[in-house]
Design a protein around this motif. Structure first.
Motif, PDB file in Angstrom:
ATOM      1  N   HIS A  81       0.833  -1.203   0.000  1.00 56.34           N
ATOM      2  CA  HIS A  81       0.000   0.000   0.000  1.00 56.34           C
ATOM      3  C   HIS A  81       0.868   1.254   0.000  1.00 56.34           C
ATOM      4  N   ARG A  82       1.878   1.293   0.865  1.00 55.98           N
ATOM      5  CA  ARG A  82       2.768   2.453   0.935  1.00 55.98           C
ATOM      6  C   ARG A  82       3.565   2.604  -0.370  1.00 55.98           C
ATOM      7  N   GLN A  83       3.999   1.477  -0.923  1.00 61.94           N
ATOM      8  CA  GLN A  83       4.750   1.511  -2.179  1.00 61.94           C
ATOM      9  C   GLN A  83       3.889   2.090  -3.305  1.00 61.94           C
ATOM     10  N   ALA A  84       2.624   1.684  -3.370  1.00 60.41           N
ATOM     11  CA  ALA A  84       1.718   2.197  -4.400  1.00 60.41           C
ATOM     12  C   ALA A  84       1.462   3.688  -4.201  1.00 60.41           C
ATOM     13  N   ARG A  85       1.297   4.115  -2.963  1.00 57.13           N
ATOM     14  CA  ARG A  85       1.080   5.539  -2.689  1.00 57.13           C
ATOM     15  C   ARG A  85       2.297   6.368  -3.068  1.00 57.13           C
ATOM     16  N   SER A  86       3.478   5.848  -2.755  1.00 54.03           N
ATOM     17  CA  SER A  86       4.705   6.574  -3.071  1.00 54.03           C
ATOM     18  C   SER A  86       4.884   6.702  -4.590  1.00 54.03           C
ATOM     19  N   GLN A  87       4.603   5.617  -5.323  1.00 55.48           N
ATOM     20  CA  GLN A  87       4.721   5.656  -6.774  1.00 55.48           C
ATOM     21  C   GLN A  87       3.709   6.627  -7.375  1.00 55.48           C
ATOM     22  N   ARG A  88       2.518   6.654  -6.843  1.00 58.31           N
ATOM     23  CA  ARG A  88       1.488   7.576  -7.318  1.00 58.31           C
ATOM     24  C   ARG A  88       1.933   9.023  -7.100  1.00 58.31           C
ATOM     25  N   ALA A  89       2.481   9.305  -5.914  1.00 58.77           N
ATOM     26  CA  ALA A  89       2.940  10.661  -5.612  1.00 58.77           C
ATOM     27  C   ALA A  89       4.044  11.093  -6.574  1.00 58.77           C
ATOM     28  N   ARG A  90       4.987  10.194  -6.864  1.00 61.90           N
ATOM     29  CA  ARG A  90       6.073  10.531  -7.791  1.00 61.90           C
ATOM     30  C   ARG A  90       5.534  10.795  -9.195  1.00 61.90           C
ATOM     31  N   THR A  91       4.610   9.959  -9.643  1.00 57.30           N
ATOM     32  CA  THR A  91       4.074  10.100 -10.998  1.00 57.30           C
ATOM     33  C   THR A  91       3.286  11.401 -11.149  1.00 57.30           C
ATOM     34  N   LEU A  92       2.368  11.671 -10.225  1.00 60.14           N
ATOM     35  CA  LEU A  92       1.544  12.872 -10.334  1.00 60.14           C
ATOM     36  C   LEU A  92       2.346  14.139 -10.067  1.00 60.14           C
ATOM     37  N   GLY A  93       3.449  13.997  -9.349  1.00 55.42           N
ATOM     38  CA  GLY A  93       4.309  15.152  -9.105  1.00 55.42           C
ATOM     39  C   GLY A  93       5.068  15.608 -10.332  1.00 55.42           C
ATOM     40  N   MET A  94       4.945  14.891 -11.452  1.00 55.21           N
ATOM     41  CA  MET A  94       5.645  15.257 -12.686  1.00 55.21           C
ATOM     42  C   MET A  94       4.899  16.281 -13.536  1.00 55.21           C
ATOM     43  N   LEU A  95       3.684  16.645 -13.141  1.00 57.60           N
ATOM     44  CA  LEU A  95       2.959  17.692 -13.865  1.00 57.60           C
ATOM     45  C   LEU A  95       3.237  19.025 -13.169  1.00 57.60           C
ATOM     46  N   LEU A  96       3.909  19.928 -13.870  1.00 57.90           N
ATOM     47  CA  LEU A  96       4.423  21.164 -13.274  1.00 57.90           C
ATOM     48  C   LEU A  96       3.680  22.383 -13.811  1.00 57.90           C
ATOM     49  N   ILE A  97       3.681  23.447 -13.013  1.00 62.46           N
ATOM     50  CA  ILE A  97       3.095  24.715 -13.453  1.00 62.46           C
ATOM     51  C   ILE A  97       4.079  25.849 -13.177  1.00 62.46           C
ATOM     52  N   PRO A  98       4.000  26.935 -13.957  1.00 57.14           N
ATOM     53  CA  PRO A  98       4.878  28.083 -13.735  1.00 57.14           C
ATOM     54  C   PRO A  98       4.256  29.077 -12.756  1.00 57.14           C
ATOM     55  N   TYR A  99       5.104  29.848 -12.107  1.00 57.22           N
ATOM     56  CA  TYR A  99       4.678  30.972 -11.269  1.00 57.22           C
ATOM     57  C   TYR A  99       5.374  32.234 -11.759  1.00 57.22           C
ATOM     58  N   ASN A 100       4.634  33.318 -11.824  1.00 56.58           N
ATOM     59  CA  ASN A 100       5.253  34.625 -11.955  1.00 56.58           C
ATOM     60  C   ASN A 100       5.583  35.162 -10.568  1.00 56.58           C
ATOM     61  N   ALA A 101       6.296  36.267 -10.501  1.00 51.36           N
ATOM     62  CA  ALA A 101       6.611  36.879  -9.207  1.00 51.36           C
ATOM     63  C   ALA A 101       5.316  37.175  -8.445  1.00 51.36           C
ATOM     64  N   GLY A 102       5.393  37.035  -7.125  1.00 50.41           N
ATOM     65  CA  GLY A 102       4.226  37.327  -6.299  1.00 50.41           C
ATOM     66  C   GLY A 102       3.206  36.213  -6.250  1.00 50.41           C
ATOM     67  N   HIS A 103       3.600  34.978  -6.555  1.00 53.64           N
ATOM     68  CA  HIS A 103       2.715  33.815  -6.469  1.00 53.64           C
ATOM     69  C   HIS A 103       1.548  33.895  -7.450  1.00 53.64           C
ATOM     70  N   VAL A 104       1.772  34.460  -8.614  1.00 52.02           N
ATOM     71  CA  VAL A 104       0.739  34.527  -9.639  1.00 52.02           C
ATOM     72  C   VAL A 104       0.972  33.410 -10.652  1.00 52.02           C
ATOM     73  N   VAL A 105      -0.059  32.616 -10.924  1.00 52.84           N
ATOM     74  CA  VAL A 105       0.033  31.529 -11.897  1.00 52.84           C
ATOM     75  C   VAL A 105      -0.398  32.074 -13.256  1.00 52.84           C
ATOM     76  N   PRO A 106       0.525  32.147 -14.229  1.00 55.58           N
ATOM     77  CA  PRO A 106       0.223  32.786 -15.512  1.00 55.58           C
ATOM     78  C   PRO A 106      -0.416  31.834 -16.516  1.00 55.58           C
ATOM     79  N   LEU A 107      -1.519  31.209 -16.123  1.00 55.75           N
ATOM     80  CA  LEU A 107      -2.238  30.290 -17.000  1.00 55.75           C
ATOM     81  C   LEU A 107      -3.681  30.748 -17.134  1.00 55.75           C
ATOM     82  N   ARG A 108      -4.305  30.431 -18.255  1.00 63.32           N
ATOM     83  CA  ARG A 108      -5.708  30.778 -18.449  1.00 63.32           C
ATOM     84  C   ARG A 108      -6.576  30.124 -17.375  1.00 63.32           C
ATOM     85  N   ARG A 109      -7.515  30.881 -16.848  1.00 63.79           N
ATOM     86  CA  ARG A 109      -8.475  30.425 -15.831  1.00 63.79           C
ATOM     87  C   ARG A 109      -7.796  29.958 -14.544  1.00 63.79           C
TER      88      ARG A 109
END
Length: 364
Positions: A81-109
């Motif tokens: 169970h822990r191994q599956a959770r750890s693998q899931r966390a690593r996999t989903l952690g590969m989707l990244l987003i950018p931040y502008n200064a001041g914690h602003v996410v420069p993406l639509r919506r």
């Protein structure tokens, strides 16, 4: 720093991770045209995807990737169970987003995440890149912090901060709210977290409660809650590794219940690597109790049902620490997970009991 190539140019930015996760070494740019199957395959191979499309589409992609992650089968055991959770966390952690200064996410919506990010990363921040999964966790933590968790034993709300375990399991709080007090002059609350047990003791009439925690985020959280509850004159929050100086007629501790390695700050409230906190509390309890005093250990027996610790090992730990059991109060969990047959740990959760052990020093 995190580095990648975009539009034929080498790019770099500050890497953001509240959990201390290192930046990925391979990064490609993704957008609304990226298919879930492609994103999942790249993530499993260790390639991160820096999102340049619509924010809501990124959330949908993350959900689609999550559905492709295989959970541990029911009855497969704690370690799988822990191994599956750890693998899931690593996999989903590969989707990244950018931040502008001041914690602003420069993406639509994209939502306004400035306050949620400032609470964790600090008020000042240069442009950067971080995990979408972590940002969604920060948003959820901010919402919990704003609205709080109602605690019936207090008749009030407790407001958890990011990385501090929320008192959503009320049975352990009720044990402390109902057990007979050995004295009302002074109590120590070891590993206070949100400060909920210290607040319960104060509301029960304990005139001075000293609550400790090793983590600064927990100290800040407990101080915030004590102030909100108007208990600042009764409850003192101290940053310390286990015990404050001196002795008390009552020493309370609700340590992490499972002797396993935590993989995130929130895990530290559940997983105690090597049983460090439990052992430290037991071994130091006698020298921090006043004569005729009691130590209250609030502990689930889930570890016993998972084969991580036996009841004999727990009782032997009491004996080695020079302690005897003066009494015990038990309560069954009231949350929904024991009834979820699809849970890989269903059998153990269904049998779980949480106990308040009343411990006193053995006569010499």
């Amino acid at each position: 720093m995190i580095r990648w190539t975009e539009a034929g140019r080498e790019r770099s930015a500050e890497w953001r991770s509240a959990l201390g996760v290192p930046p990925p070494q391979r990064v490609v740019v993704a957008d609304d045209r990226t298919k879930a199957a492609t994103a999942y395959r790249l993530a499993c191979e260790g390639t991160a995807l820096l999102w340049r499309g619509d924010f809501h589409n990124a959330r949908q992609l993350l959900s689609a990737m999550g559905r492709r992650c295989k959970p541990a089968a029911p009855g497969s055991g704690f370690h799988r169970h822990r191994q599956a959770r750890s693998q899931r966390a690593r996999t989903l952690g590969m989707l990244l987003i950018p931040y502008n200064a001041g914690h602003v996410v420069p993406l639509r919506r994209a939502p306004d995440v400035r306050q949620a990010c400032a609470e964790v990363y600090g008020p000042q921040a240069p442009p950067g890149v971080g995990q979408l999964r972590e940002l969604l966790g920060l948003i959820g933590a901010h919402e919990w912090r704003e609205k709080g968790v109602y605690v019936p034993a207090l008749g009030a709300r407790v407001h958890p901060h990011h990385g501090v375990f929320s008192p959503i399991r009320g049975e352990y709080v009720d044990l402390v709210a109902e057990a007979p007090l050995p004295a009302d002059r002074l109590a120590f609350d070891i590993g206070t977290g949100t400060g909920v047990l210290a607040a319960v003791l104060a509301r029960r009439g304990v005139r001075h409660v000293v609550a400790t925690d090793l983590e600064q985020r927990a100290v800040d959280c407990a101080e915030d809650n004590v102030a909100r509850l108007g208990l600042g004159g009764t409850v003192e929050i101290v940053r310390a590794d286990l015990f404050p100086p001196g002795r008390a007629p009552l020493v309370v501790c609700n340590p992490p219940w499972l002797p396993a390695t935590p993989i995130s700050p929130l895990d530290q409230a559940v997983y105690d690597s090597g049983g460090r906190m439990l052992g430290g509390f037991l071994n130091g309890l006698a020298e921090h109790l006043e004569p005729e005093g009691e130590g209250w250990l609030i502990l689930s027996d889930l570890a016993e049902h998972l084969g991580l610790r036996s009841r004999d090992e727990l009782l032997s730990a009491f004996e080695r620490a020079g302690l005897r059991v003066a009494g015990r109060r038990d309560v069954a969990p009231r949350h929904r997970r024991p009834k979820d047959a699809a849970d890989p740990l269903h059998a153990a959760r269904a049998a779980e009991v949480t106990s308040l052990w009343r411990l006193t020093p053995r006569a010499r």
